[in-house]
Write a protein that holds these residues in place. Structure first.
Motif, PDB file in Angstrom:
ATOM      1  N   PRO A  67       0.807  -1.229   0.000  1.00 21.12           N
ATOM      2  CA  PRO A  67       0.000   0.000   0.000  1.00 21.12           C
ATOM      3  C   PRO A  67       0.842   1.283   0.000  1.00 21.12           C
ATOM      4  O   PRO A  67       0.390   2.318  -0.484  1.00 21.12           O
ATOM      5  N   TYR A  68       2.063   1.215   0.513  1.00 17.79           N
ATOM      6  CA  TYR A  68       2.944   2.385   0.501  1.00 17.79           C
ATOM      7  C   TYR A  68       3.520   2.652  -0.889  1.00 17.79           C
ATOM      8  O   TYR A  68       4.077   3.713  -1.133  1.00 17.79           O
ATOM      9  N   LEU A  69       3.399   1.697  -1.783  1.00 18.47           N
ATOM     10  CA  LEU A  69       3.935   1.823  -3.142  1.00 18.47           C
ATOM     11  C   LEU A  69       2.853   2.082  -4.184  1.00 18.47           C
ATOM     12  O   LEU A  69       3.162   2.531  -5.281  1.00 18.47           O
ATOM     13  N   ALA A  70       1.606   1.786  -3.857  1.00 21.75           N
ATOM     14  CA  ALA A  70       0.558   1.811  -4.869  1.00 21.75           C
ATOM     15  C   ALA A  70      -0.644   2.687  -4.522  1.00 21.75           C
ATOM     16  O   ALA A  70      -1.496   2.899  -5.381  1.00 21.75           O
ATOM     17  N   GLU A 107      -6.783  10.938  -9.765  1.00 19.69           N
ATOM     18  CA  GLU A 107      -7.846  11.519 -10.587  1.00 19.69           C
ATOM     19  C   GLU A 107      -8.299  10.469 -11.592  1.00 19.69           C
ATOM     20  O   GLU A 107      -7.508   9.989 -12.390  1.00 19.69           O
ATOM     21  N   GLY A 108      -9.539  10.092 -11.515  1.00 19.99           N
ATOM     22  CA  GLY A 108     -10.109   9.184 -12.498  1.00 19.99           C
ATOM     23  C   GLY A 108      -9.529   7.778 -12.499  1.00 19.99           C
ATOM     24  O   GLY A 108      -9.298   7.215 -13.552  1.00 19.99           O
ATOM     25  N   GLY A 109      -9.267   7.222 -11.349  1.00 20.00           N
ATOM     26  CA  GLY A 109      -8.857   5.822 -11.267  1.00 20.00           C
ATOM     27  C   GLY A 109      -7.371   5.556 -11.333  1.00 20.00           C
ATOM     28  O   GLY A 109      -6.776   5.195 -10.343  1.00 20.00           O
ATOM     29  N   HIS A 110      -6.762   5.707 -12.523  1.00 21.55           N
ATOM     30  CA  HIS A 110      -5.355   5.340 -12.677  1.00 21.55           C
ATOM     31  C   HIS A 110      -4.434   6.537 -12.880  1.00 21.55           C
ATOM     32  O   HIS A 110      -3.244   6.370 -13.095  1.00 21.55           O
ATOM     33  N   LEU A 111      -4.976   7.765 -12.838  1.00 16.66           N
ATOM     34  CA  LEU A 111      -4.168   8.961 -13.041  1.00 16.66           C
ATOM     35  C   LEU A 111      -3.747   9.519 -11.684  1.00 16.66           C
ATOM     36  O   LEU A 111      -4.582   9.944 -10.890  1.00 16.66           O
ATOM     37  N   TYR A 112      -2.437   9.486 -11.435  1.00 18.87           N
ATOM     38  CA  TYR A 112      -1.889   9.953 -10.170  1.00 18.87           C
ATOM     39  C   TYR A 112      -1.244  11.320 -10.388  1.00 18.87           C
ATOM     40  O   TYR A 112      -0.522  11.522 -11.358  1.00 18.87           O
ATOM     41  N   ASN A 113      -1.504  12.238  -9.474  1.00 17.81           N
ATOM     42  CA  ASN A 113      -0.874  13.554  -9.494  1.00 17.81           C
ATOM     43  C   ASN A 113       0.115  13.589  -8.327  1.00 17.81           C
ATOM     44  O   ASN A 113      -0.280  13.729  -7.175  1.00 17.81           O
ATOM     45  N   ALA A 125       1.136  10.999 -13.606  1.00 11.81           N
ATOM     46  CA  ALA A 125       1.586   9.675 -14.025  1.00 11.81           C
ATOM     47  C   ALA A 125       0.385   8.745 -14.034  1.00 11.81           C
ATOM     48  O   ALA A 125      -0.585   8.947 -13.301  1.00 11.81           O
ATOM     49  N   GLU A 126       0.480   7.746 -14.867  1.00 13.99           N
ATOM     50  CA  GLU A 126      -0.557   6.723 -14.924  1.00 13.99           C
ATOM     51  C   GLU A 126      -0.007   5.460 -14.286  1.00 13.99           C
ATOM     52  O   GLU A 126       1.144   5.091 -14.537  1.00 13.99           O
ATOM     53  N   MET A 127      -0.835   4.843 -13.437  1.00 20.22           N
ATOM     54  CA  MET A 127      -0.425   3.534 -12.935  1.00 20.22           C
ATOM     55  C   MET A 127      -0.647   2.575 -14.099  1.00 20.22           C
ATOM     56  O   MET A 127      -1.773   2.203 -14.406  1.00 20.22           O
ATOM     57  N   ALA A 128       0.432   2.253 -14.778  1.00 24.85           N
ATOM     58  CA  ALA A 128       0.345   1.461 -16.007  1.00 24.85           C
ATOM     59  C   ALA A 128       0.112  -0.016 -15.730  1.00 24.85           C
ATOM     60  O   ALA A 128      -0.502  -0.712 -16.524  1.00 24.85           O
ATOM     61  N   SER A 129       0.640  -0.488 -14.610  1.00 24.35           N
ATOM     62  CA  SER A 129       0.422  -1.878 -14.234  1.00 24.35           C
ATOM     63  C   SER A 129       0.658  -2.038 -12.736  1.00 24.35           C
ATOM     64  O   SER A 129       1.336  -1.222 -12.117  1.00 24.35           O
ATOM     65  N   HIS A 130       0.072  -3.066 -12.194  1.00 29.04           N
ATOM     66  CA  HIS A 130       0.315  -3.407 -10.791  1.00 29.04           C
ATOM     67  C   HIS A 130      -0.108  -4.843 -10.549  1.00 29.04           C
ATOM     68  O   HIS A 130      -0.966  -5.378 -11.245  1.00 29.04           O
ATOM     69  N   ARG A 131       0.561  -5.428  -9.597  1.00 30.29           N
ATOM     70  CA  ARG A 131       0.187  -6.755  -9.107  1.00 30.29           C
ATOM     71  C   ARG A 131       0.152  -6.648  -7.596  1.00 30.29           C
ATOM     72  O   ARG A 131       1.161  -6.290  -6.976  1.00 30.29           O
ATOM     73  N   THR A 132      -0.990  -6.892  -7.012  1.00 34.36           N
ATOM     74  CA  THR A 132      -1.167  -6.730  -5.578  1.00 34.36           C
ATOM     75  C   THR A 132      -0.073  -7.459  -4.805  1.00 34.36           C
ATOM     76  O   THR A 132       0.217  -8.634  -5.058  1.00 34.36           O
TER      77      THR A 132
END
Length: 137
Positions: A27-30, A46-52, A62-69
């Motif tokens: 959670p500290y990374l994502a 902002e809007g789900g995957h858009l991080y400011n 930046a966009e969270m382009a991918s993640h694996r829990t």
């Protein structure tokens, strides 16, 4: 050709042992709240995957382009119009756990114009120190 278009990118990779489980660390990374505790001044989603990401009161999208829990998160930085750019800067956080020793490592891949390896090492050492204080590891 504009100067910014000719700047070379540099891939900086560093790995840190973290004395915390992947479930606590992830959670500290994502998440915006987790990242704002150690990585930057503030983070808004902002809007789900858009991080400011806010550094020095300046927005960096930046966009969270991918993640694996409990495993990884990749942020791809966008241009000033919040659009994808060719050869964009990105940041990977990868959590690795040694099956043999049960030790947890955080691998950071920082792909950007910053080429001063010593400065990058010092910056990440400082950030990871803050992260370790947050996760107790």
């Amino acid at each position: 050709m504009p100067l910014s278009a000719t700047r070379l990118k540099h891939r900086f990779t560093v790995e840190y042992p973290i004395n915390a489980s992947p479930k606590i660390l992830y959670p500290y990374l994502a998440s915006a709240s987790g990242l704002s505790h150690w990585f930057c001044q503030d983070v808004k989603i902002e809007g789900g995957h858009l991080y400011n990401f806010i550094w020095d009161n300046q927005p960096h999208y930046a966009e969270m382009a991918s993640h694996r829990t409990n495993r990884s998160a990749r942020f791809v930085f966008l241009d000033e119009n919040k659009r994808h750019a060719a050869d964009a800067n990105f940041l990977d956080f990868l959590i690795e756990e040694s099956q043999l020793t049960q030790e947890v490592y955080l691998r950071v891949v920082d792909y950007s114009e910053e080429t001063d390896t010593i400065e990058l090492q010092e910056m990440w050492d400082s950030l990871i120190l803050k992260l370790r204080e947050q996760v107790g590891g």
